[in-house]
Design a protein around this motif. Sequence first.
Motif, PDB file in Angstrom:
ATOM      1  N   GLY A 453       0.811  -1.221   0.000  1.00  0.00           N
ATOM      2  CA  GLY A 453       0.000   0.000   0.000  1.00  0.00           C
ATOM      3  C   GLY A 453       0.841   1.267   0.000  1.00  0.00           C
ATOM      4  O   GLY A 453       2.054   1.252   0.235  1.00  0.00           O
ATOM      5  N   LEU A 454       0.178   2.387  -0.267  1.00  0.00           N
ATOM      6  CA  LEU A 454       0.848   3.682  -0.288  1.00  0.00           C
ATOM      7  C   LEU A 454       1.215   4.111   1.125  1.00  0.00           C
ATOM      8  O   LEU A 454       0.527   3.777   2.090  1.00  0.00           O
ATOM      9  CB  LEU A 454      -0.078   4.736  -0.912  1.00  0.00           C
ATOM     10  N   ASP A 455       2.306   4.887   1.232  1.00  0.00           N
ATOM     11  CA  ASP A 455       2.657   5.419   2.553  1.00  0.00           C
ATOM     12  C   ASP A 455       1.880   6.720   2.809  1.00  0.00           C
ATOM     13  O   ASP A 455       1.126   7.195   1.953  1.00  0.00           O
ATOM     14  CB  ASP A 455       4.169   5.629   2.690  1.00  0.00           C
ATOM     15  N   VAL A 456       2.072   7.284   3.982  1.00  0.00           N
ATOM     16  CA  VAL A 456       1.281   8.451   4.401  1.00  0.00           C
ATOM     17  C   VAL A 456       1.447   9.621   3.431  1.00  0.00           C
ATOM     18  O   VAL A 456       0.469  10.290   3.055  1.00  0.00           O
ATOM     19  CB  VAL A 456       1.691   8.887   5.831  1.00  0.00           C
ATOM     20  N   THR A 457       2.686   9.871   3.013  1.00  0.00           N
ATOM     21  CA  THR A 457       2.949  10.983   2.095  1.00  0.00           C
ATOM     22  C   THR A 457       2.268  10.760   0.760  1.00  0.00           C
ATOM     23  O   THR A 457       1.674  11.681   0.174  1.00  0.00           O
ATOM     24  CB  THR A 457       4.463  11.151   1.888  1.00  0.00           C
ATOM     25  N   GLU A 458       2.343   9.521   0.257  1.00  0.00           N
ATOM     26  CA  GLU A 458       1.739   9.205  -1.035  1.00  0.00           C
ATOM     27  C   GLU A 458       0.220   9.287  -0.976  1.00  0.00           C
ATOM     28  O   GLU A 458      -0.429   9.750  -1.926  1.00  0.00           O
ATOM     29  CB  GLU A 458       2.191   7.810  -1.475  1.00  0.00           C
ATOM     30  N   ILE A 459      -0.350   8.858   0.142  1.00  0.00           N
ATOM     31  CA  ILE A 459      -1.810   8.960   0.315  1.00  0.00           C
ATOM     32  C   ILE A 459      -2.251  10.413   0.236  1.00  0.00           C
ATOM     33  O   ILE A 459      -3.188  10.765  -0.481  1.00  0.00           O
ATOM     34  CB  ILE A 459      -2.238   8.351   1.672  1.00  0.00           C
ATOM     35  N   ARG A 460      -1.557  11.268   0.978  1.00  0.00           N
ATOM     36  CA  ARG A 460      -1.933  12.689   0.999  1.00  0.00           C
ATOM     37  C   ARG A 460      -1.765  13.313  -0.390  1.00  0.00           C
ATOM     38  O   ARG A 460      -2.598  14.120  -0.819  1.00  0.00           O
ATOM     39  CB  ARG A 460      -1.100  13.445   2.038  1.00  0.00           C
ATOM     40  N   GLU A 461      -0.714  12.938  -1.085  1.00  0.00           N
ATOM     41  CA  GLU A 461      -0.481  13.490  -2.429  1.00  0.00           C
ATOM     42  C   GLU A 461      -1.595  13.074  -3.379  1.00  0.00           C
ATOM     43  O   GLU A 461      -2.112  13.890  -4.151  1.00  0.00           O
ATOM     44  CB  GLU A 461       0.874  13.012  -2.967  1.00  0.00           C
ATOM     45  N   LEU A 462      -1.983  11.796  -3.333  1.00  0.00           N
ATOM     46  CA  LEU A 462      -3.036  11.310  -4.227  1.00  0.00           C
ATOM     47  C   LEU A 462      -4.359  12.011  -3.943  1.00  0.00           C
ATOM     48  O   LEU A 462      -5.038  12.479  -4.871  1.00  0.00           O
ATOM     49  CB  LEU A 462      -3.191   9.792  -4.065  1.00  0.00           C
ATOM     50  N   VAL A 463      -4.722  12.100  -2.672  1.00  0.00           N
ATOM     51  CA  VAL A 463      -5.997  12.731  -2.304  1.00  0.00           C
ATOM     52  C   VAL A 463      -5.996  14.213  -2.677  1.00  0.00           C
ATOM     53  O   VAL A 463      -6.970  14.730  -3.248  1.00  0.00           O
ATOM     54  CB  VAL A 463      -6.269  12.557  -0.796  1.00  0.00           C
ATOM     55  N   THR A 464      -4.901  14.889  -2.398  1.00  0.00           N
ATOM     56  CA  THR A 464      -4.802  16.324  -2.704  1.00  0.00           C
ATOM     57  C   THR A 464      -4.920  16.570  -4.200  1.00  0.00           C
ATOM     58  O   THR A 464      -5.650  17.465  -4.646  1.00  0.00           O
ATOM     59  CB  THR A 464      -3.471  16.889  -2.180  1.00  0.00           C
ATOM     60  N   ASP A 465      -4.212  15.775  -5.000  1.00  0.00           N
ATOM     61  CA  ASP A 465      -4.254  15.940  -6.457  1.00  0.00           C
ATOM     62  C   ASP A 465      -5.649  15.667  -7.009  1.00  0.00           C
ATOM     63  O   ASP A 465      -6.130  16.369  -7.906  1.00  0.00           O
ATOM     64  CB  ASP A 465      -3.242  15.013  -7.125  1.00  0.00           C
ATOM     65  N   VAL A 479     -13.412  16.890   9.139  1.00  0.00           N
ATOM     66  CA  VAL A 479     -13.812  15.966   8.079  1.00  0.00           C
ATOM     67  C   VAL A 479     -12.577  15.436   7.354  1.00  0.00           C
ATOM     68  O   VAL A 479     -12.482  14.246   7.035  1.00  0.00           O
ATOM     69  CB  VAL A 479     -14.771  16.658   7.086  1.00  0.00           C
ATOM     70  N   GLU A 480     -11.620  16.324   7.110  1.00  0.00           N
ATOM     71  CA  GLU A 480     -10.382  15.923   6.440  1.00  0.00           C
ATOM     72  C   GLU A 480      -9.633  14.879   7.271  1.00  0.00           C
ATOM     73  O   GLU A 480      -9.165  13.855   6.745  1.00  0.00           O
ATOM     74  CB  GLU A 480      -9.496  17.158   6.214  1.00  0.00           C
ATOM     75  N   ARG A 481      -9.517  15.109   8.575  1.00  0.00           N
ATOM     76  CA  ARG A 481      -8.817  14.159   9.447  1.00  0.00           C
ATOM     77  C   ARG A 481      -9.535  12.804   9.464  1.00  0.00           C
ATOM     78  O   ARG A 481      -8.890  11.747   9.434  1.00  0.00           O
ATOM     79  CB  ARG A 481      -8.722  14.725  10.879  1.00  0.00           C
ATOM     80  N   THR A 482     -10.864  12.846   9.496  1.00  0.00           N
ATOM     81  CA  THR A 482     -11.635  11.600   9.499  1.00  0.00           C
ATOM     82  C   THR A 482     -11.382  10.806   8.224  1.00  0.00           C
ATOM     83  O   THR A 482     -11.207   9.580   8.262  1.00  0.00           O
ATOM     84  CB  THR A 482     -13.142  11.900   9.623  1.00  0.00           C
ATOM     85  N   PHE A 483     -11.352  11.508   7.091  1.00  0.00           N
ATOM     86  CA  PHE A 483     -11.127  10.810   5.826  1.00  0.00           C
ATOM     87  C   PHE A 483      -9.742  10.170   5.794  1.00  0.00           C
ATOM     88  O   PHE A 483      -9.594   8.998   5.410  1.00  0.00           O
ATOM     89  CB  PHE A 483     -11.278  11.772   4.642  1.00  0.00           C
ATOM     90  N   LYS A 486      -9.569   7.044   7.625  1.00  0.00           N
ATOM     91  CA  LYS A 486     -10.220   5.931   6.928  1.00  0.00           C
ATOM     92  C   LYS A 486      -9.277   5.288   5.900  1.00  0.00           C
ATOM     93  O   LYS A 486      -9.350   4.077   5.667  1.00  0.00           O
ATOM     94  CB  LYS A 486     -11.472   6.424   6.206  1.00  0.00           C
ATOM     95  N   VAL A 487      -8.427   6.095   5.283  1.00  0.00           N
ATOM     96  CA  VAL A 487      -7.597   5.576   4.178  1.00  0.00           C
ATOM     97  C   VAL A 487      -6.160   5.333   4.603  1.00  0.00           C
ATOM     98  O   VAL A 487      -5.273   5.185   3.756  1.00  0.00           O
ATOM     99  CB  VAL A 487      -7.637   6.554   2.976  1.00  0.00           C
ATOM    100  N   LYS A 488      -5.899   5.252   5.878  1.00  0.00           N
ATOM    101  CA  LYS A 488      -4.518   5.197   6.377  1.00  0.00           C
ATOM    102  C   LYS A 488      -3.750   3.953   5.938  1.00  0.00           C
ATOM    103  O   LYS A 488      -2.515   3.953   5.926  1.00  0.00           O
ATOM    104  CB  LYS A 488      -4.507   5.282   7.904  1.00  0.00           C
ATOM    105  N   ASP A 520     -14.455   0.178   6.541  1.00  0.00           N
ATOM    106  CA  ASP A 520     -13.029  -0.003   6.786  1.00  0.00           C
ATOM    107  C   ASP A 520     -12.304  -0.823   5.732  1.00  0.00           C
ATOM    108  O   ASP A 520     -11.079  -0.882   5.743  1.00  0.00           O
ATOM    109  CB  ASP A 520     -12.821  -0.685   8.158  1.00  0.00           C
ATOM    110  N   ASN A 521     -13.027  -1.491   4.837  1.00  0.00           N
ATOM    111  CA  ASN A 521     -12.355  -2.366   3.873  1.00  0.00           C
ATOM    112  C   ASN A 521     -13.009  -2.266   2.505  1.00  0.00           C
ATOM    113  O   ASN A 521     -14.115  -1.723   2.374  1.00  0.00           O
ATOM    114  CB  ASN A 521     -12.357  -3.813   4.369  1.00  0.00           C
ATOM    115  N   VAL A 522     -12.330  -2.806   1.504  1.00  0.00           N
ATOM    116  CA  VAL A 522     -12.795  -2.659   0.126  1.00  0.00           C
ATOM    117  C   VAL A 522     -14.119  -3.379  -0.125  1.00  0.00           C
ATOM    118  O   VAL A 522     -15.032  -2.796  -0.724  1.00  0.00           O
ATOM    119  CB  VAL A 522     -11.711  -3.129  -0.873  1.00  0.00           C
TER     120      VAL A 522
END
Length: 845
Positions: A453-465, A479-483, A486-488, A520-522
């Motif tokens: 899976g993606l790491d924390v930095t990659e997750i944030r980059e994907l969501v932001t983009d 709301v942002e923190r909750t999301f 969820k995707v951690k 929590d899961n796919v």
Amino acid sequence: MAQNWRTIRLFISSTFRDMHVERDHLVRFVFSELKERCRKQRVHLIDVDLRWGVSEDDAQDGKALDICLDEIDSCRPYFLGLLGHRYGWVPEGQGHSITAQEIYHGVLHNEIPKQIVDLRQIVDGRLEDKALLQEQIDCLARCYVWSPDRNKYLLKADVSRADLELIRSIFRNYAAYQRDRSFFFFRSESFTRELAGQNITDFFETDDLYRDKLATLKQEIIDAGLPWSEYHDLETFGRQVLDLLWGRIESELGKLSEGERDWLEEEAVLHEIFMADRTRRFVGRRALLDRIVAFCEGDAESSILVVTGEPGVGKSALMAKFVDDAVHRHPEWLVIPHFVGASPSSTNLRQTLKRFCTFLNYITGSLQEVPEDIKELIKVFPDLLTKASEGRKILLILDAVNQLEKTDNAHDMRWLPLGLPENVKFVISALKGDSLDALRTRRIKPSEEKITGLDVTEIRELVTDYLKEIRHQFPNRQVERTFFEKVKYGNPLYLQVALEELRIFGKFEEVAGRVNELPDNVPALFDQVLERISSDFKNAPLIQDCMSYIACGRHGMTTEELKTLLRVHAPRIDSKTEPKKLPDMLWARLYRTFKPYLFERSGVIDFFHSQLKEAVGSRYLQNEADRKETHKAIADYFESRWREPYSRALDELPHQRTKAEDWEGVKKTLTDLRFIEAKCAAKMVYQLIADYSAALDSLPEANEEEQKEREHGERVQKYIQDLISYAKGEVQTLEIIRSVEPLNEEATREKTARSIDNPTSLDRIRAFSQFVHAESHGLLKFGSMPGYCLQQAYNSSDNGPIAKATETVMDPGAVHNAVLRINRPRYTPSPALIKTLGACPANAV
């Protein structure tokens, strides 16, 4: 890669509270079709729907209007305006609603733009390659001032009339500021009342002043000669928007300059589109990509690198990005990507090898014809690789080999050459299963890389983009923190599905609740998708049946099969006429909705992600009765088609009868010589043998026999242990187990007589299974010859289930060329056992 992609952004303007229905319909149905059409022309279509594109902080700071106007500028010239019977919210201190100001800014008053993003391009002559006169440049320079806060140029308040006229003449020359791609739709009063119900104030303007302003705004649009139409229902509205936008986009794109493509070029385009989709939001993975490139550059003992990982972690995206990296880093390499699922033929091994061989043949300039036969293709493939790799490195990328059809033994991977030329490298991705096991057991084991899976930095980059592209923001920090919580775990599939579900969710005030509801899961997330789509269609049974049929198909179902099976959901013309199929328009809408999650193998639709199949099973097929009923419906459909002959019906029918536990249907199918003849003629002998094995493993009678054998085996094992204990003196007595009744000639004769005179379903199916097993070689070789199967059945015995079947089927006039035995052998239900007994001495015990 071969051609650049372009992007079209479309701004949607409307009041919010009363226009959710239209906006949801556009986002969930219309734009999915429009985007699919655009993809085929290498165009990314981005619809900008700002229903939750403005954060609470920005709204409180009074920035909502500025954000909307900025987005209109970034989307020029495409503008879609929807007007009902509300004027909309008017910010304090202003004379017009935000919706009206969007229309004035984007369309009606854009001859003299009050703000410009691309002024620098205009001055430099780079916008549409149109150079300005010095007088025009000077005018723009003195009339517009740069705003660091707004990040754009703003028109000054004290511009002279002469300068305004000059500015108007400048912007008339630019297509981006013309009105030909602005479209308006007015909802009829009757439709508004229908939607409003008792909530009149949410749908109709109650203030006379604002009601007059709305009427004036609509009249200005009409007087300006802009395209507009009134609609009276949602479906008509959707079709009009689709036709109008696609007609304008298509005319703008023009005809393809390269003309008609051959099949090899068409395949390349489909793989290119697939890769562009997967790499569009690709983030991170740099270290892993570098290692894969290093493998291809190096001289490791193995020429094969296998990329593995759990479902949904982004293997296809990684492989697509690697292709891009390899092409840019090493333009001298010959890179041949193949993504299973990118095209209808990409899942078939024969077609895949034909594509490789045809391309290599073209590269080498060979005039030799590429064979069609799979055995010949496997033989010529390594020779073409060797020839093409002289003086160049060849890199073949095969994504998702586990998704190849199982025909031609594709999953044993023996078609992959054992001795690869020095200049040839393969990079292959696969899930756990036969294909991966086969790769790991090669003489020279391949190298492996595992993707996680993606790491924390990659997750944030994907969501932001992602959010930046669609111009959405989380309402607030909580709301942002909750999301992000969820995707951690960083599963890219979960991220993409979750973001897409939020994108099509339009109620700003409920976004926080929607984020909280994300599971929590796919599989659970896909269950939520199924729930949402059922609600969208307002026809939960249609969604349930469609998904259940695909899940219960042996390898999925075709479009034609699904449309026929779903005919009960078709609108009826009258009470007497039974619909034959689901209407094309309804099917197209249904298929487009699920298409991101589906996969086609040679026209057979299946789930792209195993987690969606798991969700369908949990949601719709947990009840055993429902599951059996679904299999039975599919079986009944194929029962009506196998005589055509239809190869899929021949393949699926026994499987579906067995899964439905329709034992009478199983017996009828697998003891029908005409069915056996048709299946053998279709070169499906080994599949037929597998059908018998599955049926014999599942029949209740067979289970009873198996239970008896299992119980006897357990008694024997207990007796052995007791015997050992007795020999050791651990126990003083020994219980002798009941012996198996010995098989003698009399017992054999009785069993044979019963099988002939009063056979059970198990007896009959076993008899036919024995026949097909015994004749498999001949049936495979000569089964397509008319009458051959019946001839062999007739010759197999003079009595018993097979002989009786031939009496009812064979037409003496139709088999005059058949070689029929005069002295046929006697039937025996256990030929191997009788042969063994017959070989024993007469006095043997």
